[in-house]
Design a protein around this motif. Structure first.
Motif, PDB file in Angstrom:
ATOM      1  N   TRP A 153       0.843  -1.189   0.000  1.00  0.00           N
ATOM      2  CA  TRP A 153       0.000   0.000   0.000  1.00  0.00           C
ATOM      3  C   TRP A 153       0.878   1.239   0.000  1.00  0.00           C
ATOM      4  CZ3 TRP A 153      -5.099  -0.595  -0.681  1.00  0.00           C
ATOM      5  CH2 TRP A 153      -5.626  -1.860  -0.450  1.00  0.00           C
ATOM      6  N   ILE A 154       0.745   2.058  -1.011  1.00  0.00           N
ATOM      7  CA  ILE A 154       1.577   3.256  -1.120  1.00  0.00           C
ATOM      8  C   ILE A 154       1.186   4.274  -0.062  1.00  0.00           C
ATOM      9  CG2 ILE A 154       2.228   5.166  -2.647  1.00  0.00           C
ATOM     10  CD1 ILE A 154       1.769   3.309  -5.011  1.00  0.00           C
ATOM     11  N   TRP A 155      -0.129   4.435   0.172  1.00  0.00           N
ATOM     12  CA  TRP A 155      -0.606   5.428   1.128  1.00  0.00           C
ATOM     13  C   TRP A 155      -1.245   4.781   2.354  1.00  0.00           C
ATOM     14  CZ3 TRP A 155       0.600  10.482   0.698  1.00  0.00           C
ATOM     15  CH2 TRP A 155       1.010  10.953  -0.547  1.00  0.00           C
ATOM     16  N   ASN A 181       2.268  14.324  -2.633  1.00  0.00           N
ATOM     17  CA  ASN A 181       3.718  14.283  -2.486  1.00  0.00           C
ATOM     18  C   ASN A 181       4.291  13.946  -3.853  1.00  0.00           C
ATOM     19  OD1 ASN A 181       6.258  14.402  -1.360  1.00  0.00           O
ATOM     20  ND2 ASN A 181       6.225  12.275  -0.664  1.00  0.00           N
ATOM     21  N   ASP A 182       5.080  14.827  -4.402  1.00  0.00           N
ATOM     22  CA  ASP A 182       5.629  14.626  -5.735  1.00  0.00           C
ATOM     23  C   ASP A 182       7.087  14.193  -5.658  1.00  0.00           C
ATOM     24  OD1 ASP A 182       3.337  15.231  -7.092  1.00  0.00           O
ATOM     25  OD2 ASP A 182       3.789  17.363  -7.275  1.00  0.00           O
ATOM     26  N   MET A 183       7.423  13.179  -6.430  1.00  0.00           N
ATOM     27  CA  MET A 183       8.816  12.777  -6.547  1.00  0.00           C
ATOM     28  C   MET A 183       9.503  13.702  -7.555  1.00  0.00           C
ATOM     29  SD  MET A 183      10.270   9.092  -7.814  1.00  0.00           S
ATOM     30  CE  MET A 183      11.906   8.933  -8.512  1.00  0.00           C
ATOM     31  N   GLU A 241       3.191   7.407   4.899  1.00  0.00           N
ATOM     32  CA  GLU A 241       2.710   8.749   5.209  1.00  0.00           C
ATOM     33  C   GLU A 241       3.029   9.727   4.085  1.00  0.00           C
ATOM     34  OE1 GLU A 241       4.142  10.072   8.942  1.00  0.00           O
ATOM     35  OE2 GLU A 241       3.169   8.471  10.094  1.00  0.00           O
ATOM     36  N   LEU A 242       4.079   9.456   3.351  1.00  0.00           N
ATOM     37  CA  LEU A 242       4.481  10.324   2.251  1.00  0.00           C
ATOM     38  C   LEU A 242       4.147   9.738   0.882  1.00  0.00           C
ATOM     39  CD1 LEU A 242       8.004  11.408   3.576  1.00  0.00           C
ATOM     40  CD2 LEU A 242       5.855  12.687   3.715  1.00  0.00           C
ATOM     41  N   GLY A 243       3.552   8.555   0.882  1.00  0.00           N
ATOM     42  CA  GLY A 243       3.230   7.911  -0.397  1.00  0.00           C
ATOM     43  C   GLY A 243       4.457   7.437  -1.135  1.00  0.00           C
TER      44      GLY A 243
END
Length: 299
Positions: A153-155, A181-183, A241-243
């Protein structure tokens, strides 16, 4: 030319057939005369009854199309009204369960077998209507669309996490509480050179035990520590928490081969999921959350 299949001269009407004693119609073909037998009485009465029935139906029920409407019939019957009423009755019956779902803690619903069963059925139906186009009918996912059956789970995969993700979406700019949250685009933004992105790719490959260049991975490890650990954590275990995905398993959203990883690091991905709050009511979102959680990978 001799042709035995020709039409003979018309027979006189009123000729009586010698074998049956029935008058003929006057039609003859190759010596075969058409008998003028009357229709059976039962057939005639049935035919007349059908005519009377159809006339009565035209009068009582909607039947004839008009330019912009149709004849309503003296009974004022409407199948559409019947279906609308049936749907309203079904919704009223389900609203009792919806109220129960919303009244308590979502985590308590699985403890109530009847309520949980209704919630899962409703969630599955809502999933098919709204989520299946991206995640697949069986929630198996596709490239860029997560598989919801596994335990990655990413989030976050708790009921509360899933509900928040469905409600607010991911990178959905119209929702102030969206998961955001952007990479960085490490190559496009000039943060890393192409060689450094390549080394980092080798290090990420090594995290999941895949074949990699040890020397390049060692250099990439240093870059990872300075650029990526803040989100993906030490060792690349990820941070929900940050995806930030876990990079140590074999589950990849966009693919885990060298070329795909290089592209992800160099150009980023930044996938978007819509926020369903406002599109779906809270009861439906709750049922969707319970359904997704039940697929096998919920935490």
């Amino acid at each position: 030319m001799n042709d035995n299949t020709h039409q003979s001269a018309p027979d006189e009407h009123g000729h009586v057939d010698a074998h049956t004693g029935v008058e003929t119609t006057g039609h003859e073909w190759d010596g075969i005369r058409e008998l003028d037998n009357p229709l059976p009485r039962w057939w005639l009465w049935t035919f007349y009854a059908c005519i009377l029935w159809s006339v009565g139906y035209w009068v009582l029920y909607p039947a004839w199309p008009l330019a912009a409407s149709y004849t309503k019939g003296v009974l004022g019957y409407s199948q559409r009204d019947v279906v609308t009423e049936q749907i309203a009755q079904s919704q009223a019956a389900l609203r009792v369960y919806d109220d129960q779902i919303l009244a308590g803690d979502l985590a308590d619903v699985p403890g109530n077998p009847e309520l949980h069963s209704v919630a899962l059925a409703g969630g599955e139906s809502a999933f098919g209507d709204n989520c299946a186009p991206c995640h697949g009918r069986g929630a198996q996912g596709f490239k860029g669309y997560p598989n919801l059956n596994d335990d990655a789970w990413i989030w976050g995969g708790t009921l509360a996490d899933i509900q928040a993700t469905i409600r607010h979406g991911i990178r959905w700019s119209a929702d102030e509480e969206t998961r955001m949250n952007d990479m960085p685009k490490f190559l496009d933004d000039g943060i890393l050179s192409s060689a450094e992105v390549s080394d980092t790719t080798q290090y990420v490959l090594s995290l999941s035990g895949r074949e990699s260049d040890a020397e390049a991975a060692a250099r990439g490890g240093e870059i990872f520590a300075s650029q990526c650990v803040a989100c993906h954590m030490e060792g690349g275990v990820g941070n929900q928490e940050l995806g930030a995905p876990n990079l140590t398993d074999a589950i990849w959203l966009y693919g885990g081969d060298k070329e795909t990883l290089y592209a992800s690091i160099a150009h980023s991905r930044r996938g978007v999921m819509p926020a369903w709050q406002g599109r779906l009511d809270e009861a439906t979102i709750a049922k969707l959350s319970l359904y997704v959680h039940s697929l096998g990978g919920g935490e």
